[in-house]
Write an enzyme that holds these catalytic residues in place. Structure first.
Site, PDB file in Angstrom:
ATOM      1  N   ARG A  66       8.653  -2.005  -2.525  1.00  0.00           N
ATOM      2  CA  ARG A  66       8.999  -3.434  -2.609  1.00  0.00           C
ATOM      3  C   ARG A  66       9.770  -3.771  -3.874  1.00  0.00           C
ATOM      4  O   ARG A  66      10.566  -4.711  -3.886  1.00  0.00           O
ATOM      5  CB  ARG A  66       7.720  -4.269  -2.486  1.00  0.00           C
ATOM      6  N   GLU A 103      -4.961  -0.651  -6.442  1.00  0.00           N
ATOM      7  CA  GLU A 103      -6.086  -1.500  -6.058  1.00  0.00           C
ATOM      8  C   GLU A 103      -6.770  -0.903  -4.829  1.00  0.00           C
ATOM      9  O   GLU A 103      -7.958  -1.059  -4.634  1.00  0.00           O
ATOM     10  CB  GLU A 103      -5.552  -2.915  -5.758  1.00  0.00           C
TER      11      GLU A 103
END
Ligand SMILES: O=P(O)(O)OC[C@H]1O[C@H](OP(=O)(O)OP(=O)(O)O)[C@H](O)[C@@H]1O
Ligand SMILES: Nc1ncnc2[nH]cnc12
Length: 183
Positions: A66, A103
């Site tokens: 991204r 994460e």
């Protein structure tokens, strides 16, 4: 109102939140709805350019995948080159690499160090700052290649996670267009 503030107002409602993706408990901040909007990518790029204006750089480095979208759009906007920090096994030359925790998993970034001119001021760009593992790995890689890395730009910060502090501990200042509480 600054350009970055008005860009943030345009960008925020275009981000979609998907609960429990890719794991239970994660609020996934999905930028594809921003990208698909006629003005979304432009607004985000202009907002990032406003943040970048305070931090002159020689080249922008974007993190796969991204970060490639926003980093390359920003490089066109500010008129500098773009260096990709890639996921493993994608670059066709000798690379240096850094492993890191996400994460929601583990990963590795790789860089062709010959793309970095010694002492180049590199602005690190990604879509989102969460734990900071990715961005810290990116900054370390770039520095190992000879870059000066002091600033990093993100579209989204998750301030309840330790990304900003992790980057600060590395000597990198983080800037983001918008923040989402919770994670
Ligand atoms: O601050 P962190 O906890 O490191 O998390 C942030 C990173 O996680 C996402 O990338 P992801 O690895 O999911 O890859 P993608 O861009 O290929 O979707 C995001 O685009 C950041 O690069
Ligand atoms: N909550 C989140 N949403 C989207 N991308 C992420 N990358 C790491 N955490 C994320």
């Amino acid at each position: 109102m600054s350009a970055a503030t008005s860009a943030a107002d345009a960008v925020r409602p275009l981000i979609r939140t998907i609960p429990d993706f890719p794991k239970p408990g994660i609020q996934f901040r999905d930028i594809t709805t921003l990208l698909a909007d006629a003005y979304g990518l432009r607004a985000a790029t202009h907002g990032l350019a406003e943040l970048a204006a305070c931090h002159p750089c020689d080249v922008i480095a974007g993190i796969e995948a991204r970060g490639f979208i926003f980093g390359s759009a920003l490089a066109v906007e500010v008129g500098c080159g773009f260096v990709p920090l890639r996921k493993p096994g994608k670059l066709p030359v000798d690379t240096i690499g850094e492993d890191y925790q996400l994460e929601y998993g583990e990963a590795r970034l790789e860089l062709d160090p010959t793309l970095i001119v010694d002492g180049a001021r590199v602005l690190l760009v990604d879509d989102l700052l969460a734990t900071g593992g990715t961005a810290v790995a990116g900054a370390r890689l770039l520095r190992r290649a000879g870059a000066v890395v002091e600033q990093a730009l993100f579209v989204i910060d998750l301030p309840d996670l330790p990304g900003r502090g992790a980057l600060s501990a590395e000597g990198v200042e983080a800037h983001a267009l918008i923040a989402f509480e919770g994670h």
